[in-house]
Design an enzyme around this catalytic site. Structure first.
Site, PDB file in Angstrom:
ATOM      1  N   LYS A 231      19.460  89.039  33.926  1.00  0.00           N
ATOM      2  CA  LYS A 231      18.221  89.025  34.704  1.00  0.00           C
ATOM      3  C   LYS A 231      17.051  89.257  33.754  1.00  0.00           C
ATOM      4  CE  LYS A 231      16.281  90.603  39.067  1.00  0.00           C
ATOM      5  NZ  LYS A 231      14.943  91.020  38.698  1.00  0.00           N
TER       6      LYS A 231
ATOM      7  N   ASP B  52      13.498  89.690  32.243  1.00  0.00           N
ATOM      8  CA  ASP B  52      12.382  90.451  32.783  1.00  0.00           C
ATOM      9  C   ASP B  52      11.067  89.831  32.320  1.00  0.00           C
ATOM     10  OD1 ASP B  52      11.249  92.382  34.273  1.00  0.00           O
ATOM     11  OD2 ASP B  52      11.589  94.016  32.860  1.00  0.00           O
TER      12      ASP B  52
ATOM     13  N   CYS C  45     -15.742 111.555   9.818  1.00  0.00           N
ATOM     14  CA  CYS C  45     -14.369 111.930  10.182  1.00  0.00           C
ATOM     15  C   CYS C  45     -13.412 110.946   9.497  1.00  0.00           C
ATOM     16  CB  CYS C  45     -14.251 111.869  11.701  1.00  0.00           C
ATOM     17  SG  CYS C  45     -12.640 112.321  12.333  1.00  0.00           S
TER      18      CYS C  45
ATOM     19  N   CYS D 253     -13.981 112.325  19.137  1.00  0.00           N
ATOM     20  CA  CYS D 253     -14.624 113.051  18.051  1.00  0.00           C
ATOM     21  C   CYS D 253     -15.918 112.308  17.728  1.00  0.00           C
ATOM     22  CB  CYS D 253     -13.725 113.080  16.819  1.00  0.00           C
ATOM     23  SG  CYS D 253     -14.637 113.580  15.334  1.00  0.00           S
TER      24      CYS D 253
ATOM     25  N   LYS E 230      20.736  95.912  39.220  1.00  0.00           N
ATOM     26  CA  LYS E 230      19.683  96.483  38.378  1.00  0.00           C
ATOM     27  C   LYS E 230      20.215  97.616  37.515  1.00  0.00           C
ATOM     28  CE  LYS E 230      15.611  94.664  39.892  1.00  0.00           C
ATOM     29  NZ  LYS E 230      14.372  95.132  40.376  1.00  0.00           N
TER      30      LYS E 230
ATOM     31  N   TYR F 226      17.266  79.065  34.740  1.00  0.00           N
ATOM     32  CA  TYR F 226      18.471  79.517  35.429  1.00  0.00           C
ATOM     33  C   TYR F 226      18.805  78.786  36.725  1.00  0.00           C
ATOM     34  CZ  TYR F 226      14.839  82.354  37.666  1.00  0.00           C
ATOM     35  OH  TYR F 226      13.712  82.774  38.281  1.00  0.00           O
TER      36      TYR F 226
ATOM     37  N   GLU G 136      24.768  85.977  35.240  1.00  0.00           N
ATOM     38  CA  GLU G 136      23.671  85.673  34.322  1.00  0.00           C
ATOM     39  C   GLU G 136      22.889  86.941  34.029  1.00  0.00           C
ATOM     40  OE1 GLU G 136      21.291  82.683  36.253  1.00  0.00           O
ATOM     41  OE2 GLU G 136      23.109  81.602  36.836  1.00  0.00           O
TER      42      GLU G 136
ATOM     43  N   CYS H 249     -11.857 118.422  16.605  1.00  0.00           N
ATOM     44  CA  CYS H 249     -11.130 117.331  15.971  1.00  0.00           C
ATOM     45  C   CYS H 249     -10.131 117.880  14.953  1.00  0.00           C
ATOM     46  CB  CYS H 249     -12.119 116.398  15.276  1.00  0.00           C
ATOM     47  SG  CYS H 249     -11.302 115.089  14.353  1.00  0.00           S
TER      48      CYS H 249
HETATM   49  P1  AMP Z   1      12.901  90.327  42.268  1.00  0.00           P
HETATM   50  O1  AMP Z   1      11.591  89.965  41.649  1.00  0.00           O
HETATM   51  O2  AMP Z   1      13.366  91.699  41.966  1.00  0.00           O
HETATM   52  O3  AMP Z   1      12.976  89.925  43.725  1.00  0.00           O
HETATM   53  O4  AMP Z   1      13.979  89.414  41.524  1.00  0.00           O
HETATM   54  C1  AMP Z   1      13.932  88.040  41.651  1.00  0.00           C
HETATM   55  C2  AMP Z   1      13.436  87.452  40.393  1.00  0.00           C
HETATM   56  O5  AMP Z   1      14.330  87.666  39.308  1.00  0.00           O
HETATM   57  C3  AMP Z   1      13.335  85.975  40.465  1.00  0.00           C
HETATM   58  O6  AMP Z   1      12.140  85.565  41.073  1.00  0.00           O
HETATM   59  C4  AMP Z   1      13.356  85.573  39.022  1.00  0.00           C
HETATM   60  O7  AMP Z   1      12.039  85.505  38.544  1.00  0.00           O
HETATM   61  C5  AMP Z   1      14.034  86.720  38.312  1.00  0.00           C
HETATM   62  N1  AMP Z   1      15.218  86.334  37.554  1.00  0.00           N
HETATM   63  C6  AMP Z   1      15.445  86.673  36.266  1.00  0.00           C
HETATM   64  N2  AMP Z   1      16.591  86.188  35.818  1.00  0.00           N
HETATM   65  C7  AMP Z   1      17.146  85.483  36.838  1.00  0.00           C
HETATM   66  C8  AMP Z   1      18.332  84.733  36.969  1.00  0.00           C
HETATM   67  N3  AMP Z   1      19.222  84.626  35.968  1.00  0.00           N
HETATM   68  N4  AMP Z   1      18.569  84.149  38.160  1.00  0.00           N
HETATM   69  C9  AMP Z   1      17.683  84.273  39.182  1.00  0.00           C
HETATM   70  N5  AMP Z   1      16.531  84.967  39.104  1.00  0.00           N
HETATM   71  C10 AMP Z   1      16.257  85.573  37.944  1.00  0.00           C
HETATM   72 ZN    ZN Z   2     -13.136 114.053  13.604  1.00  0.00          ZN
END
Ligand code: AMP
Ligand code: ZN
Length: 664
Positions: free
Chosen positions: A112, A114, A426, A420, A308, A221, A110, A402
């Site tokens: 990951k 962010d 300005c 400034c 990662k 997920y 899957e 400036c």
């Molecule tokens: P970490 O925060 O580095 O410990 O990574 C774990 C976190 O990755 C989990 O708490 C999730 O919030 C996140 N995460 C994002 N995508 C996934 C996924 N496909 N499966 C599991 N965790 C995920």
């Molecule tokens: Zn200025």
């Protein structure tokens, strides 16, 4: 058909349209039609509060205020993930697994995502609560905020278990993030740094209506529960999809660690084509039976591994450092780079933030520098390659004047940025301030855009925002790309803005640190610009939520003769510089210092009108009863728990009539 079934039918229909739009990305009706149906449902629900449902599609718009988020213990602990950074790491992991389980191992790969992790609990197909990960054992309950996220189903479809938890990541897609930042830059607010922090910050906002405005998404997920009738991770994803959750289709079931490598390599290269940010992939043993056998370490499951991605870095040449002047005069140094390909885009510029940053990096024009794109959208310079520094290079001298108007810069103690101080002459400050003045949340002048403002200033037709009000059609028509019709619209738009209420005018003036909320507070307290103008710093800080920094900025603004002159001109043109008489007539201090909680359904006024009445008369409205509450105003169908709480704390409960008498 009975009212109740009409309501239920509308809810069902709207749910399906929501699903088509947000999950399938395939709407079958226009936005307008959707809004009309939603409005119809809202009206019916308002007339018939007895059919209230916390999971109705109308609840998506938010409006609940949460002061303190409750702590909730997770039914199933939320573990972290172990990280890997190389093929070797993944191979080691495979070896460990093969020692502990028998038979072949399949993996679900899957992305990951962010963002911020989220645990959703569903009972009988309805969202019961949403809780942040917290420390893994317990987190904060943020249900009111999460309900506003359109990809979180409030009512499930199909054949779902009675009760289960489902986990996902709340993310802010990049396009939405950029749009939010464009709006912030337009009002001279500091742009958000990256989508991840903005997403997690959003979950803890007190006003859920604010959350509703942010284009957040929830990507799922993992399902947790007792006797779920699911035997593999991949099957879980498919089921979740059937029940109406957003489960990205990039997940893939594979039969060997070599196929895992392929998946990793593919997404390392293609991740920038996704609508949201990912920071790696997650590989999970597919069989839940095998997962059970593997179990957990103190911190993470043995059956899963995050891989990662490295933040992408390139090196390039720093051609020149230039300096930008913002609307408030703040100076930002900018690195102009030799264009270079990075993370799917061509990078030409990077922010250097301020003089300290330049010193810290010890960076000079002509240097070879490392540029990285991490979580941030704007790339940053990580370091200088000193081995490549040209022998004739010179230390960077931060500008003293400036770049736009040559005024000597100032640096206020404790602040990182130079400013400034040539506030009213300005050019970028002048243009920026007028652009703020006309913006949507300020004077909202129709027919006038940011570029036209720049044109008007550069042509010498206006010098500050008060000059807008004596522009004539004849002056405007000769401007580039200005037809007669648009010139007319522009002048009409300016004329119409004279009706904008005082609190928004105050915000529009662009006093540093006076945002929308502060402007409201000040307008309410002082009622006119004349009173505000003479307020001392000491007087200002007595106003609720006004601190020293704001107070000083207000005083400084009105100390300027230029500013006072501009205000005089605005006044002479008829711009609203005091609270209107009508509004004033409805305001008193009768409820000063009293705090109210409003609950239930009312007869002669709506709940919102009631709240407004309290505020207009100097009282405070809060959402939950505490020992600080002075009165509870109770309508029909007041919640029983609220009533018990009020009674236990001995807080007087007023009927609607009793409250209205109190005002008379
Ligand atoms: P970490 O925060 O580095 O410990 O990574 C774990 C976190 O990755 C989990 O708490 C999730 O919030 C996140 N995460 C994002 N995508 C996934 C996924 N496909 N499966 C599991 N965790 C995920
Ligand atoms: Zn200025």
């Amino acid at each position: 058909m009975s009212i109740e079934s009409t309501i239920n039918q509308l809810r069902e229909e709207l749910r399906q349209h929501n699903y088509n739009y947000y999950i399938l990305d395939n709407p079958t009706i226009s936005d307008y039609e959707f809004d009309m149906k939603l409005k119809e449902l809202q009206d019916l629900e308002e007339k018939h509060p007895e059919f209230f449902d916390a999971n109705s599609p109308t609840q998506r718009v938010g409006g609940t205020i949460t002061k303190n988020f409750n702590t909730v213990v997770h039914d199933f602990r939320m573990y972290s993930l172990d990280n890997s950074y190389s093929k070797e790491d993944l191979l080691d992991w495979e070896t460990r697994i093969k020692k502990l389980v028998d038979g072949d191992v399949q993996y679900t790969c899957e992305l990951k995502y962010d963002g911020a992790s989220m645990n959703l609990t569903y009972q009988n197909g309805k969202l019961l609560r949403a809780v942040t990960r917290g420390d893994g054992v317990q987190g904060d309950e943020v249900t009111a905020n999460v309900k506003t996220i359109n990809t979180v189903p409030l009512q499930l479809k199909g054949n779902f278990p009675d009760r289960f938890d489902i986990r996902g990541e709340i993310v802010l897609p990049i396009a939405g993030f950029i749009k939010m930042n464009e709006e912030r830059i337009a009002t001279d607010e500091e742009p958000y740094r990256n989508p991840r922090n903005t997403a997690s910050g959003s979950l803890k906002l007190q006003d859920s209506a604010e959350v509703a405005k942010r284009p957040l998404e929830c990507l799922l997920y993992s399902i947790k529960g007792n006797s779920l009738n699911i035997t593999t991770q991949f099957e879980g994803l498919e089921k979740a999809r059937e029940w109406g959750f957003k489960v990205p289709n990039e997940a893939k079931l594979v039969n060997s660690i070599d196929e895992v490598f392929e998946y990793v390599a593919y997404w390392d290269e293609h991740r920038h084509n996704l609508p949201y940010e990912i920071d790696g992939v997650v590989v999970k043993v597919n069989s839940l039976y095998q997962q059970d056998e593997l179990g957990f370490t103190a911190k993470a499951p043995r059956w899963a591994m995050a891989y990662k991605f490295k933040a992408e870095q390139v090196s390039t040449t720093l051609n020149e450092i230039t300096y930008q002047v913002g609307r408030t005069g703040a100076i930002t140094p900018v690195a102009n780079l030799k264009p270079v390909q990075l993370a799917g885009t061509i990078v030409k510029r990077a922010s250097l933030h301020n003089a300290d940053q330049i010193e810290k990096l010890n960076i000079r024009e002509g240097d070879e520098v490392y540029v990285e794109k991490g979580g941030e959208i704007i790339p940053k310079i990580i370091a200088v390659d000193f081995t490549k520094r040209p022998s004739d290079s010179e230390p960077t001298k931060y500008i003293t004047n400036c770049p736009e108007c040559k005024t000597e810069l100032v640096r206020i103690e404790g602040e990182a940025k130079h400013y400034c101080p040539n506030y009213n002459r300005c050019p970028p400050q002048v243009i920026g301030r007028i652009q703020h003045f006309i913006s949507r949340k300020a004077m909202d002048i129709e027919g006038l855009g940011g570029e036209t403002v720049a044109l008007l200033v550069n042509e010498g037709l206006i010098k500050n925002y008060s000059d807008l009000y004596d522009l004539t059609i004849e002056q405007v028509i000769p401007l580039e790309r200005m037809a007669e019709k648009s010139a007319e619209n522009l002048i009409n738009g300016i004329e119409a803005s004279k009706q904008i209420p005082f609190e928004r005018v105050l915000f529009a003036l662009g006093i540093r640190y006076v945002g929308e909320t502060v402007a409201k507070k000040l307008a309410k307290h002082y009622k006119s610009i004349d009173a505000l103008m003479f307020a001392s710093s000491l007087d200002l800080i007595t106003v609720d939520e006004i601190g020293e920094r704001i107070a000083e900025s207000v005083v400084e603004f009105f100390n300027s003769e230029d500013n006072r002159e501009i205000i005089n001109r605005l006044q002479s043109f008829g711009v609203q510089l005091e609270i209107s008489a009508e509004k004033l007539a409805n305001q008193t201090n009768k409820l000063n210092g009293q705090s109210f909680v409003v609950s239930g359904v009312f007869e002669t006024v709506s709940r919102n009108e009631l709240k407004k009445l309290i505020e207009d008369n100097g009282g405070k409205v809060s959402s939950s009863i505490s020992s600080k509450t002075s009165f509870v105003v109770a309508g029909d169908k007041m919640g029983p728990s609220k009533r018990t709480k009020a009674e236990n704390l001995n807080i007087p409960i007023l009927t609607e009539q009793a409250f209205l008498r109190l005002l008379k």
